[in-house]
Scaffold this active site. Structure first.
Site, short mmCIF file in Angstrom:
data_model
loop_
_atom_site.label_atom_id
_atom_site.label_comp_id
_atom_site.label_asym_id
_atom_site.label_seq_id
_atom_site.Cartn_x
_atom_site.Cartn_y
_atom_site.Cartn_z
CG ASP A 168 -1.99 -1.05 1.19
OD1 ASP A 168 -1.77 -2.11 0.58
OD2 ASP A 168 -3.07 -0.81 1.77
CE LYS A 231 -5.47 2.05 2.54
NZ LYS A 231 -4.31 1.38 3.15
CE LYS A 267 -7.00 -1.27 2.56
NZ LYS A 267 -5.63 -1.76 2.83
#
Length: 331
Positions: A168, A231, A267
């Protein structure tokens, strides 16, 4: 659209991946500049969703079980220890009490991944061995992304070498705020290359991007640069995942899929702690992107406390009684 590919870069090596990986494409500035976001219309649409989507009984239990399978169970605290991570991983393997799963007919249910800092990759891998649950690591100077660029790239490489299957990354918000789309694209391409076969999720930190239009454009640029997921947040900003931001990002994902044929995951992270909120987000995904996105290879919740509330709701469904929240600790 012209795809950009790298040798040996066809699919991400994850147990739940089913589609070809997004290879990215050349930066299309006409498309980026054309991206718009009608804030009032988006906010009206988002405001209606919680009231229009209510599921009960066995249908609610099914939605909540799906939510569990899409959770990135996360611990990102300065006082993380190998013992805490091991307990979190035990919860990831067995997210709901065995008797409840048996009653629901859901034996074998696990979360989507466990997300940790780089130093905790080793303990997480050891605790998850044989489970099929991937380890995700936050990287690139998380959460601010302001460390020297070469160190951010090296951090990705170190985490991949340590065994993280998902990375991430955080983008440089200033590139969005100043309209440096080429700079953002080049940064994301470099991060993607450093990830190699590891899945890469691009954290936009949407609460710091200023406008929904910036969110839409940043989403497109990161996908063009090869992001496997986009995300919302690090979970450390003052404003994290919201329904309006989610709507903008999902529509960017849909447009990218229609133009290129590649599916990119989504996400939401930060501030999602209630089971009813999880159902609302899943409903939005279903309406905007379709059922194919309701699987862990294309949708994740970034959460640490959400699982406990979902487990309470499932216990209520099975037994008719609510238990105390402390009985469902995550680690």
């Amino acid at each position: 659209m012209t795809p950009v590919t790298a040798k040996g870069d066809k699919t991400a090596q994850l147990p739940q991946l089913q589609d070809a990986r997004n290879p990215g494409m050349l930066l299309d500035m006409d498309w980026v500049r054309a991206a718009r976001a009608n804030r009032s219309a988006i906010e009206r649409r988002a405001a209606t969703l919680p009231g229009r989507r209510s599921v009960k009984k066995e249908f609610q239990a099914a939605w909540l079980a799906r939510a569990i399978s899409c959770i990135d169970l996360t611990t990102l605290a300065g006082d993380d220890t190998p013992g805490r991570v091991a307990r979190l991983c035990a919860k990831a393997r067995h997210p709901v009490r065995a008797d409840l799963l048996e009653a629901l007919g859901l034996d074998g249910l696990t979360v989507g991944a466990v997300c940790v800092y780089h130093d905790m990759i080793g303990p997480a891998l050891a605790a998850l061995q044989g489970s099929g649950i991937p380890v995700a690591a936050v990287s690139t100077g998380f959460p601010a992304g302001l460390s020297p660029f070469r160190l951010r790239v090296a951090e990705i490489e170190e985490s991949v070498q340590a065994g993280a299957q998902e990375i991430d990354i955080v983008i440089s918000r200033r590139k969005v705020l100043t309209g440096d789309w080429q700079g953002l694209y080049d940064e994301m391409r470099t991060f993607r290359a450093a990830c190699g076969e590891a899945h890469v999720k691009a954290i936009l930190a949407t609460g710091e991007l200023g406008t929904l239009q910036n969110v839409a454009r940043a989403s497109l640029v990161c996908m063009m640069a090869g992001a496997d997921f986009i995300k919302t947040s690090t979970g450390k900003e003052s404003v994290n995942a919201t329904l309006p931001v989610s709507l903008v990002m999902m529509r960017a994902i849909r447009a990218y899929h229609e133009a290129t044929g590649y599916r990119v995951g989504y996400k939401p992270a930060g501030g999602i702690s209630k089971a009813k909120d999880a159902v609302t987000y899943l409903s939005l995904v279903k309406e905007e992107l379709g059922d194919r996105w309701l699987r862990p290879d294309l949708f994740r919740f970034g959460a640490s406390s959400l699982l406990g509330d979902i487990e309470r709701q499932l216990e209520h469904h099975v037994t008719g009684a609510y238990s105390a929240s402390w009985r469902h600790a995550a680690g």
